[in-house]
Motif scaffolding. Sequence first.
Motif, PDB file in Angstrom:
ATOM      1  N   CYS A 142       0.703  -0.632  -0.174  1.00  0.00           N
ATOM      2  CA  CYS A 142      -0.530   0.338  -0.057  1.00  0.00           C
ATOM      3  C   CYS A 142       1.038   1.004  -0.082  1.00  0.00           C
ATOM      4  N   ASP A 151      -3.016  -9.136  -4.282  1.00  0.00           N
ATOM      5  CA  ASP A 151      -3.611  -8.599  -5.149  1.00  0.00           C
ATOM      6  C   ASP A 151      -4.619 -10.151  -5.328  1.00  0.00           C
ATOM      7  N   ARG A 158      -5.534  -4.328  -7.819  1.00  0.00           N
ATOM      8  CA  ARG A 158      -5.512  -3.414  -6.456  1.00  0.00           C
ATOM      9  C   ARG A 158      -4.399  -1.940  -5.861  1.00  0.00           C
ATOM     10  N   GLN A 159      -4.309  -1.374  -5.277  1.00  0.00           N
ATOM     11  CA  GLN A 159      -3.687  -0.644  -5.052  1.00  0.00           C
ATOM     12  C   GLN A 159      -3.201  -0.034  -4.003  1.00  0.00           C
ATOM     13  N   TRP A 160      -4.766  -0.303  -3.140  1.00  0.00           N
ATOM     14  CA  TRP A 160      -4.320   0.234  -1.263  1.00  0.00           C
ATOM     15  C   TRP A 160      -4.645  -0.627  -0.759  1.00  0.00           C
ATOM     16  N   CYS A 161      -4.231  -0.888   0.775  1.00  0.00           N
ATOM     17  CA  CYS A 161      -5.110  -2.786   1.845  1.00  0.00           C
ATOM     18  C   CYS A 161      -6.235  -1.753   1.532  1.00  0.00           C
ATOM     19  N   SER A 163     -10.037  -0.292   0.445  1.00  0.00           N
ATOM     20  CA  SER A 163     -10.347   1.167  -0.730  1.00  0.00           C
ATOM     21  C   SER A 163     -11.599   1.770   0.173  1.00  0.00           C
ATOM     22  N   CYS A 167      -7.275   2.946   3.364  1.00  0.00           N
ATOM     23  CA  CYS A 167      -6.042   3.567   3.007  1.00  0.00           C
ATOM     24  C   CYS A 167      -6.707   4.537   1.226  1.00  0.00           C
ATOM     25  N   GLY A 168      -7.222   3.517   0.457  1.00  0.00           N
ATOM     26  CA  GLY A 168      -7.703   4.180  -0.711  1.00  0.00           C
ATOM     27  C   GLY A 168      -9.140   4.655  -0.449  1.00  0.00           C
TER      28      GLY A 168
END
Length: 189
Positions: A142, A151, A158-161, A163, A167-168
Amino acid sequence: MTGKHAFIAGSLSLCLVDTLGGRGGAGVERLTGPEDLREWLVSAGLAVQPLPAPSDEDVANARALREAIHRCGLAVLAKAPMMAGDLAILNGWSAHPPLRPQFTGQGLTWQAREPVKAALSTLAADAIETLAPPKAARIRVCPECRMMFLDNSRAGRRQWCSSATGCGNRAKVRSHRARISRSSNGGSP
């Protein structure tokens, strides 16, 4: 989230890695002693109550395994070789007798003669599977909290811990506020 622990990393071994939070800053240790380890193992479904009290050595072993998994995950992300010492820790724990399924009055449970060592063995085996292809290509960190996760999204983007609440969501709120601020100041959207 089970109790005070979040199990959102996509694999139990990466959830163990995340018991040291805030890796991008001062760090927040969540395995401060035997009771924290016991609570985490029970919350993770790797032990049942009453779990005999883990020892300080068990806590040190869990932390050493956690850090070996973390360093191996970082190596995977950097497309670099994993360090031999870290692989020895993973392989050593994986070689211990693992947890075994048993039917009890509580239904299906995971038990062993040495439950903490068996749980660490199970976590090491999970880490080995996670760090090997094809799962290794899905390991992410993240950008906000530095949490390592797998992911499991269909698209693999998926980018964030988290969403929804983590954090997302905070990043989306910041972006939205910045767009509103730009548009109210006469800037382009």
